[in-house]
Design a protein around this motif. Structure first.
Motif, PDB file in Angstrom:
ATOM      1  N   CYS A 116       0.795  -1.223   0.067  1.00  8.96           N
ATOM      2  CA  CYS A 116       0.000  -0.034  -0.018  1.00  8.96           C
ATOM      3  C   CYS A 116       0.893   1.217  -0.043  1.00  8.96           C
ATOM      4  O   CYS A 116       2.107   1.343   0.772  1.00  8.96           O
ATOM      5  CB  CYS A 116      -0.926  -0.082   1.242  1.00  8.96           C
ATOM      6  SG  CYS A 116      -1.908  -1.292   1.274  1.00  8.96           S
TER       7      CYS A 116
ATOM      8  N   THR B 112      -4.656   4.183   2.569  1.00  6.22           N
ATOM      9  CA  THR B 112      -4.966   3.001   1.605  1.00  6.22           C
ATOM     10  C   THR B 112      -4.960   1.725   2.360  1.00  6.22           C
ATOM     11  O   THR B 112      -5.855   0.812   2.150  1.00  6.22           O
ATOM     12  CB  THR B 112      -3.883   2.948   0.690  1.00  6.22           C
ATOM     13  OG1 THR B 112      -4.182   4.154  -0.065  1.00  6.22           O
ATOM     14  CG2 THR B 112      -4.282   1.786  -0.461  1.00  6.22           C
ATOM     15  N   ALA B 113      -3.898   1.437   3.337  1.00  9.61           N
ATOM     16  CA  ALA B 113      -4.118   0.160   4.266  1.00  9.61           C
ATOM     17  C   ALA B 113      -5.139   0.114   5.117  1.00  9.61           C
ATOM     18  O   ALA B 113      -5.625  -1.007   5.186  1.00  9.61           O
ATOM     19  CB  ALA B 113      -2.525   0.300   5.031  1.00  9.61           C
TER      20      ALA B 113
ATOM     21  N   THR C 208       6.454   2.137  -3.168  1.00  9.44           N
ATOM     22  CA  THR C 208       5.622   1.165  -3.032  1.00  9.44           C
ATOM     23  C   THR C 208       6.097  -0.055  -3.959  1.00  9.44           C
ATOM     24  O   THR C 208       6.057  -1.223  -3.546  1.00  9.44           O
ATOM     25  CB  THR C 208       3.937   1.381  -3.685  1.00  9.44           C
ATOM     26  OG1 THR C 208       3.522   2.582  -2.887  1.00  9.44           O
ATOM     27  CG2 THR C 208       3.148   0.173  -3.177  1.00  9.44           C
TER      28      THR C 208
END
Length: 218
Positions: free
Chosen positions: A181, A186-187, A208
């Motif tokens: 991520c 986002t995670a 990433t």
């Protein structure tokens, strides 16, 4: 060969980074972005950006006649670079909306214009308004899911936004594949779905990709 799924298109340089590490990548756009008309407001001195898409929309429409007359706070080094290329003066950039909010609520500035998308997270507006800051939101782009079923076997997934996670999960499931991520927000969209979550040390596509390379080199 290890095969990754990227939930957005990569540049040739980014593909090469993976190829040189012996990794293959399948690319699919899981969200569609549309730039929206920017209303002709009289802008505040302090401007906030948390995404490159917001910068792209404002710059493409030449919405701000004299960018050098404003002070900008933003999230991400690439967002900062895009702003400075367009002539804006970036006073400070941050790794997340959370860290930017913490900085701003402790600053002497009270009035801000926030350029964002239609699915922006609540983090920044909520914290600033709770602390009595005057915040005007201007939605300058929209995102919508573009869910697709992935039939090719994959060994890991690259995620770059909460919307990308949501769109992917509409037609796909995660088993034991590691999920790489771009950042903590986002995670967070993967919490409760999988425990195989890895977060890039800096919120860039390249970081990433390097995270996935380092993982499979172990």
């Amino acid at each position: 060969m290890i095969s990754l799924l990227s939930t957005k298109s990569l540049t040739e340089t980014q593909r090469q980074l993976l190829a040189e590490a012996g990794l293959s990548v399948v690319e699919q756009e899981f969200i569609r972005v549309q730039l929206l008309p920017v209303p002709p407001f009289e802008w505040q001195h302090n401007l906030l950006f948390t995404s490159q898409q917001a910068v792209k929309s404002v710059v493409a429409q030449k919405s701000i006649a004299h960018p050098e007359n404003h002070t900008v706070f933003c999230v991400g080094e690439k967002t900062k670079a895009a702003l400075e290329t367009a002539g804006f003066i970036v006073k400070a950039s941050f790794e997340s909306a959370e860290t930017m909010a913490h900085f701003l609520i402790n600053s002497d500035e009270d009035h801000f214009d926030f350029f964002c998308g239609n699915r922006r997270l609540d983090t920044l507006p909520t914290r600033l308004i709770q602390k009595g800051k005057n915040l005007r939101e201007i939605v300058v782009y929209s995102t919508e899911n573009q869910a697709q079923k992935i039939e090719t076997p994959i060994d890991g997934v690259l995620f770059f936004s909460p919307s990308g996670v949501e769109s992917f999960l509409e037609k796909n499931t995660l088993e034991t594949q590691p999920c790489f991520c771009i950042g903590s927000t986002t995670a967070a969209a993967l919490h409760g779905i999988t425990q195989n979550i890895y977060i890039a040390p800096t919120p860039t596509v390249e970081a990433t990709l390097q995270l996935s390379i380092d993982y499979f080199k172990r």
